[in-house]
Design a protein around this motif. Sequence first.
Motif, PDB file in Angstrom:
ATOM      1  N   SER B  28       0.782  -1.237   0.000  1.00 11.45           N
ATOM      2  CA  SER B  28       0.000   0.000   0.000  1.00 11.45           C
ATOM      3  C   SER B  28       0.815   1.290   0.000  1.00 11.45           C
ATOM      4  O   SER B  28       0.680   2.099  -0.910  1.00 11.45           O
ATOM      5  CB  SER B  28      -0.967  -0.001   1.186  1.00 11.45           C
ATOM      6  N   TYR B  31       3.417   2.908  -3.132  1.00 11.16           N
ATOM      7  CA  TYR B  31       3.305   3.681  -4.366  1.00 11.16           C
ATOM      8  C   TYR B  31       4.338   4.798  -4.360  1.00 11.16           C
ATOM      9  O   TYR B  31       4.877   5.164  -5.381  1.00 11.16           O
ATOM     10  CB  TYR B  31       1.921   4.325  -4.525  1.00 11.16           C
ATOM     11  N   PHE B  32       4.559   5.359  -3.194  1.00 14.46           N
ATOM     12  CA  PHE B  32       5.430   6.529  -3.107  1.00 14.46           C
ATOM     13  C   PHE B  32       6.509   6.463  -2.038  1.00 14.46           C
ATOM     14  O   PHE B  32       7.145   7.458  -1.738  1.00 14.46           O
ATOM     15  CB  PHE B  32       4.589   7.786  -2.907  1.00 14.46           C
ATOM     16  N   THR B  34       9.387   3.366  -0.327  1.00 12.21           N
ATOM     17  CA  THR B  34       9.794   1.981  -0.081  1.00 12.21           C
ATOM     18  C   THR B  34      10.982   1.930   0.857  1.00 12.21           C
ATOM     19  O   THR B  34      11.694   2.919   1.027  1.00 12.21           O
ATOM     20  CB  THR B  34      10.253   1.256  -1.365  1.00 12.21           C
ATOM     21  N   HIS B 122       5.119   0.005 -16.668  1.00 13.36           N
ATOM     22  CA  HIS B 122       4.171   0.973 -16.123  1.00 13.36           C
ATOM     23  C   HIS B 122       2.730   0.507 -16.349  1.00 13.36           C
ATOM     24  O   HIS B 122       1.880   0.679 -15.480  1.00 13.36           O
ATOM     25  CB  HIS B 122       4.393   2.356 -16.747  1.00 13.36           C
ATOM     26  N   ARG B 125       1.893  -2.085 -13.731  1.00 18.75           N
ATOM     27  CA  ARG B 125       1.635  -1.461 -12.440  1.00 18.75           C
ATOM     28  C   ARG B 125       0.288  -0.763 -12.446  1.00 18.75           C
ATOM     29  O   ARG B 125      -0.470  -0.874 -11.481  1.00 18.75           O
ATOM     30  CB  ARG B 125       2.707  -0.418 -12.127  1.00 18.75           C
ATOM     31  N   TYR B 129      -2.798  -1.359  -9.892  1.00 21.48           N
ATOM     32  CA  TYR B 129      -3.375  -0.254  -9.113  1.00 21.48           C
ATOM     33  C   TYR B 129      -4.874  -0.149  -9.365  1.00 21.48           C
ATOM     34  O   TYR B 129      -5.663   0.047  -8.444  1.00 21.48           O
ATOM     35  CB  TYR B 129      -2.721   1.080  -9.459  1.00 21.48           C
ATOM     36  N   ASN B 132      -6.631  -2.749  -7.504  1.00 24.13           N
ATOM     37  CA  ASN B 132      -6.748  -2.364  -6.093  1.00 24.13           C
ATOM     38  C   ASN B 132      -7.871  -1.350  -5.896  1.00 24.13           C
ATOM     39  O   ASN B 132      -8.631  -1.432  -4.934  1.00 24.13           O
ATOM     40  CB  ASN B 132      -5.457  -1.709  -5.598  1.00 24.13           C
ATOM     41  N   LEU B 154      -3.503   6.309  -3.647  1.00 28.64           N
ATOM     42  CA  LEU B 154      -3.629   5.359  -4.751  1.00 28.64           C
ATOM     43  C   LEU B 154      -3.917   6.088  -6.060  1.00 28.64           C
ATOM     44  O   LEU B 154      -3.327   5.782  -7.101  1.00 28.64           O
ATOM     45  CB  LEU B 154      -4.742   4.351  -4.445  1.00 28.64           C
ATOM     46  N   GLY B 157      -0.803   7.323  -7.507  1.00 27.36           N
ATOM     47  CA  GLY B 157      -0.063   6.266  -8.184  1.00 27.36           C
ATOM     48  C   GLY B 157      -0.628   6.011  -9.575  1.00 27.36           C
ATOM     49  O   GLY B 157       0.103   5.893 -10.551  1.00 27.36           O
ATOM     50  N   TYR B 160       0.193   8.864 -11.878  1.00 22.99           N
ATOM     51  CA  TYR B 160       1.610   8.840 -12.220  1.00 22.99           C
ATOM     52  C   TYR B 160       1.898   7.799 -13.306  1.00 22.99           C
ATOM     53  O   TYR B 160       2.587   8.071 -14.290  1.00 22.99           O
ATOM     54  CB  TYR B 160       2.458   8.558 -10.984  1.00 22.99           C
ATOM     55  N   GLU B 161       1.342   6.613 -13.133  1.00 20.09           N
ATOM     56  CA  GLU B 161       1.602   5.549 -14.105  1.00 20.09           C
ATOM     57  C   GLU B 161       1.016   5.892 -15.468  1.00 20.09           C
ATOM     58  O   GLU B 161       1.640   5.656 -16.505  1.00 20.09           O
ATOM     59  CB  GLU B 161       1.061   4.205 -13.610  1.00 20.09           C
TER      60      GLU B 161
END
Lengths: 183, 183
Positions: B28, B31-32, B34, B122, B125, B129, B132, B154, B157, B160-161
């Motif tokens: 969760s 996304y932004f 790690t 991308h 991903r 997303y 989700n 979310l 994310g 962004y993708e």
Amino acid sequence: MALEHAILVSLAERAGTGYDLARRFDKSIGYFWTATHQQVYKVLARMEAAGWVTVTVLAQDGRPDKKRYDLTEAGRAELARWIGGPAEPELTRSELAVKVRGASYGDVRLVAAEVERHRDLHAERLDSYLANEKRDFPDPSRLRGAKLHQYLVLRGGISYERGAIEWCDEILESLRPRPKGKR
Amino acid sequence: MALEHAILVSLAERAGTGYDLARRFDKSIGYFWTATHQQVYKVLARMEAAGWVTVTVLAQDGRPDKKRYDLTEAGRAELARWIGGPAEPELTRSELAVKVRGASYGDVRLVAAEVERHRDLHAERLDSYLANEKRDFPDPSRLRGAKLHQYLVLRGGISYERGAIEWCDEILESLRPRPKGKR
DNA sequence: TTCCGCATGTAACCAGTTACATGATTAC
DNA sequence: GTAATCATGTAACTGGTTACATGCGGAA
């Protein structure tokens, strides 16, 4: 690691001093890569040791000597090799996103204010990118080679900023008190 | 620095072990943000020393003891304080962008292939997303509080993708050989 | 029997930031 | 007089990555 290679690209376009290179990072290449002058000097030293660049000291009076860096054949070869290799997609870290996620554990209005500030920052950057686009690439359909590639990176910057603005707007719409009608 | 604070957010949602936290970053919050488990353990030690968390050792048989971390009042206060403060907009580093910019100094077709690979990554991903989103937030208009904030991250994310995919497509269109008509 | 998940960490290294240092020239 | 630009760097520090280490239980 890519700072070495970002510098190689920059030097392939034209030779320059460490100081020059640091400034170039503030500008054109800077949409997607930056480095301080300290970092640049450090890396240039390493690159010289590796034989990718040569240094020519240019005496100046009044101010300290310049060191002009030029690519060597080995440097060009390394650049070509690196360009042909894979690029790891980097993880986007966003402190703002973490704050949004945690907003309930603090003051939501302050988070909203910060999101608004970011939206404005992104809008400013977008404006400056768009101005660059207009000035430097008035007729994009004709571009080819290095100039085209430069344009494409700028387009990436533009699309990134636009995305960031949209996201901030979406957040603001849902975080801010609903229009009075509902109350 | 925000890893400390990302962990505070995660622990505010619910207590957990270092191992848990590292896995949550994979999902969760990831996304932004790690972090590897090594990094998490290091930071947790620091946070304990600062009094932001307490540790409870849970003996297990067969496998090593767990350490459950819980937020303290001081931790909650620090989180609230941090959330109210400014967030530095971070510079997006993109190795791929540097390669695109330097494509003329290498093999343009290889760069195009790499851009295509990134587009696919991308897209993958994005799909996950979107899945989700559908699963966890089927009715976004009703969301409020922490759940809404989670949703907004979310959405970030996702946007962004999408932006990344569009950019890759634009690059591919202009880098790849023109349709034969023009030749 | 081999790999994955659980669960903890240490150690070495690397990239990047921040602070400090020097010092002349030029523009406001 | 004050700040910015040119031009070089060193030193201390921080955040993060990679490699290594241990060891059981359960699934394929």
